[in-house]
Design an enzyme around this catalytic site. Structure first.
Site, PDB file in Angstrom:
ATOM      1  N   GLU A   1     -70.020   4.632  19.859  1.00  0.00           N
ATOM      2  CA  GLU A   1     -70.824   4.755  21.090  1.00  0.00           C
ATOM      3  C   GLU A   1     -71.185   6.054  21.034  1.00  0.00           C
ATOM      4  O   GLU A   1     -70.612   7.275  21.365  1.00  0.00           O
ATOM      5  CB  GLU A   1     -69.745   4.775  22.279  1.00  0.00           C
TER       6      GLU A   1
ATOM      7  N   SER B   1     -75.633   1.558  26.694  1.00  0.00           N
ATOM      8  CA  SER B   1     -76.757   1.222  27.541  1.00  0.00           C
ATOM      9  C   SER B   1     -77.149  -0.274  26.643  1.00  0.00           C
ATOM     10  O   SER B   1     -78.166  -0.678  26.240  1.00  0.00           O
ATOM     11  CB  SER B   1     -77.954   1.819  27.456  1.00  0.00           C
TER      12      SER B   1
ATOM     13  N   LYS C   1     -64.413   0.173  32.958  1.00  0.00           N
ATOM     14  CA  LYS C   1     -64.280   1.458  33.723  1.00  0.00           C
ATOM     15  C   LYS C   1     -63.751   1.633  34.986  1.00  0.00           C
ATOM     16  O   LYS C   1     -62.692   0.440  35.435  1.00  0.00           O
ATOM     17  CB  LYS C   1     -65.572   2.335  33.581  1.00  0.00           C
TER      18      LYS C   1
ATOM     19  N   HIS D   1     -62.099   6.601  24.014  1.00  0.00           N
ATOM     20  CA  HIS D   1     -63.408   6.620  24.795  1.00  0.00           C
ATOM     21  C   HIS D   1     -63.715   7.876  25.169  1.00  0.00           C
ATOM     22  O   HIS D   1     -63.026   8.730  25.307  1.00  0.00           O
ATOM     23  CB  HIS D   1     -63.485   5.763  25.924  1.00  0.00           C
TER      24      HIS D   1
ATOM     25  N   GLU E   1     -65.273   9.280  27.424  1.00  0.00           N
ATOM     26  CA  GLU E   1     -64.869   9.804  28.908  1.00  0.00           C
ATOM     27  C   GLU E   1     -63.560  10.420  28.964  1.00  0.00           C
ATOM     28  O   GLU E   1     -63.276  11.237  29.624  1.00  0.00           O
ATOM     29  CB  GLU E   1     -65.111   8.431  29.901  1.00  0.00           C
TER      30      GLU E   1
ATOM     31  N   GLY F   1     -74.339   4.955  29.763  1.00  0.00           N
ATOM     32  CA  GLY F   1     -74.668   5.093  31.166  1.00  0.00           C
ATOM     33  C   GLY F   1     -76.140   5.723  31.322  1.00  0.00           C
ATOM     34  O   GLY F   1     -76.335   5.961  32.539  1.00  0.00           O
TER      35      GLY F   1
ATOM     36  N   ASN G   1     -66.343  -2.988  29.221  1.00  0.00           N
ATOM     37  CA  ASN G   1     -65.363  -2.087  29.522  1.00  0.00           C
ATOM     38  C   ASN G   1     -65.715  -1.676  31.132  1.00  0.00           C
ATOM     39  O   ASN G   1     -66.816  -1.332  31.481  1.00  0.00           O
ATOM     40  CB  ASN G   1     -65.589  -0.552  28.756  1.00  0.00           C
TER      41      ASN G   1
HETATM   42  P1  13P Z   1     -72.955   1.520  29.212  1.00  0.00           P
HETATM   43  O1  13P Z   1     -72.995   0.045  28.526  1.00  0.00           O
HETATM   44  O2  13P Z   1     -72.669   1.812  30.743  1.00  0.00           O
HETATM   45  O3  13P Z   1     -73.951   2.534  28.701  1.00  0.00           O
HETATM   46  O4  13P Z   1     -71.405   1.963  28.821  1.00  0.00           O
HETATM   47  C1  13P Z   1     -71.017   1.949  27.558  1.00  0.00           C
HETATM   48  C2  13P Z   1     -69.543   2.261  27.502  1.00  0.00           C
HETATM   49  O5  13P Z   1     -69.390   3.369  27.537  1.00  0.00           O
HETATM   50  C3  13P Z   1     -68.690   1.373  27.176  1.00  0.00           C
HETATM   51  O6  13P Z   1     -67.450   1.904  26.833  1.00  0.00           O
END
Ligand code: 13P
Length: 252
Positions: free
Chosen positions: A169, A214, A11, A97, A99, A175, A9
């Site tokens: 997740e 992560s 982003k 997601h 976010e 992150g 992803n």
């Molecule tokens: P990270 O791998 O940067 O922690 O992000 C995970 C994520 O949100 C994938 O959709």
């Protein structure tokens, strides 16, 4: 045997030049991806067409979008529909997601609309679930994840459900550099599968459940060694082809 999947992803990262380079680097390292592992890259919308052009006729890697509209078409300024995504060779779409839930107010009700439209246009949804830190600390995580599943996936017809990929997740791991332990991931993945089996029976045995948060080359093998962890949804580490390919190469 369940499908093994590693999805990146991206982003809101990369210019078109950087994105094309990343796709090219992934394509030139595909020999590092074990047979039977599907690699998916979820680029920004603007990159899908050029990425599809670079990928050409290959089935692997496949393209995903990071979102789609909850309406079919029409006067919805700024939105991108499931049919538009299908028309640029996109085969998957990330939905739900954390976010999107947190910053853009996406509710389970909206997500159900999106999932149905995605499926109607032959896109496979990668549906994200997960709890925030306070919910884990107060032992609410199973309850939170079960309501995300109940209100969205459990509303689908079994034929549609068969196409769904789930991504667990934990929001506290996204992150932050703080990965769930493989025990925590396995425990939740097994819970998700058992919960889905309550509605869909045996079909839930075939549902790929990915871990996200992560995930990196140093911890992927341990996470992927667990019986209900069928791969990963990778954020930061998917922006470096070398790391992304190393993660894909972590299946035993
Ligand atoms: P990270 O791998 O940067 O922690 O992000 C995970 C994520 O949100 C994938 O959709």
């Amino acid at each position: 045997m369940r499908e093994k999947i590693v999805a990146g992803n991206w982003k809101m990262n990369t210019t078109i030049g950087e994105g094309k380079k990343l796709i090219e680097d992934i394509l030139s390292g595909m020999d590092r991806v074990p047979a039977g592992v599907t690699l998916i890259t979820a680029t920004p919308f603007t990159h899908l067409c050029p990425a599809a052009h670079l990928i050409g006729d290959r089935r692997n890697p496949a393209l995903a979008a990071q979102n789609c509209a909850n309406r079919e078409s029409g006067a919805f300024t700024g939105e991108v529909s499931a049919s538009m995504l299908a028309s640029v060779s996109c085969r998957y779409v990330i939905l739900g997601h954390s976010e999107r839930r947190e910053y853009y107010g996406e509710t389970n009700e909206i997500l159900l609309e999106k999932i149905k439209l995605a499926l109607a246009h032959s896109l496979r949804p990668i549906f994200c679930v997960g709890e925030v830190l306070q919910e884990r600390e107060t032992n609410m995580h199973f309850q939170v994840v079960s309501s995300q599943l109940r209100e969205v996936l459990c509303q689908l017809d079994p034929e549609d459900f068969k196409k769904v990929i789930v991504a667990y997740e934990p929001v506290w791991a996204i992150g932050t550099g703080k990965t769930a332990t493989s025990e925590q991931a396995q425990e939740m993945h097994a819970f998700i599968r058992a919960f889905l089996a309550g509605t869909f029976g045996e079909l839930a045995q075939s549902t790929p459940i990915l871990y996200g948060g992560s995930c990196k080359p140093s911890n992927a093998a341990e996470l992927f060694s667990r019986p209900d962890v069928d791969g990963g949804l990778i954020g930061g580490a998917s922006l470096k082809a070398d790391d992304f390919l190393a993660i894909a190469g972590s299946f035993a």
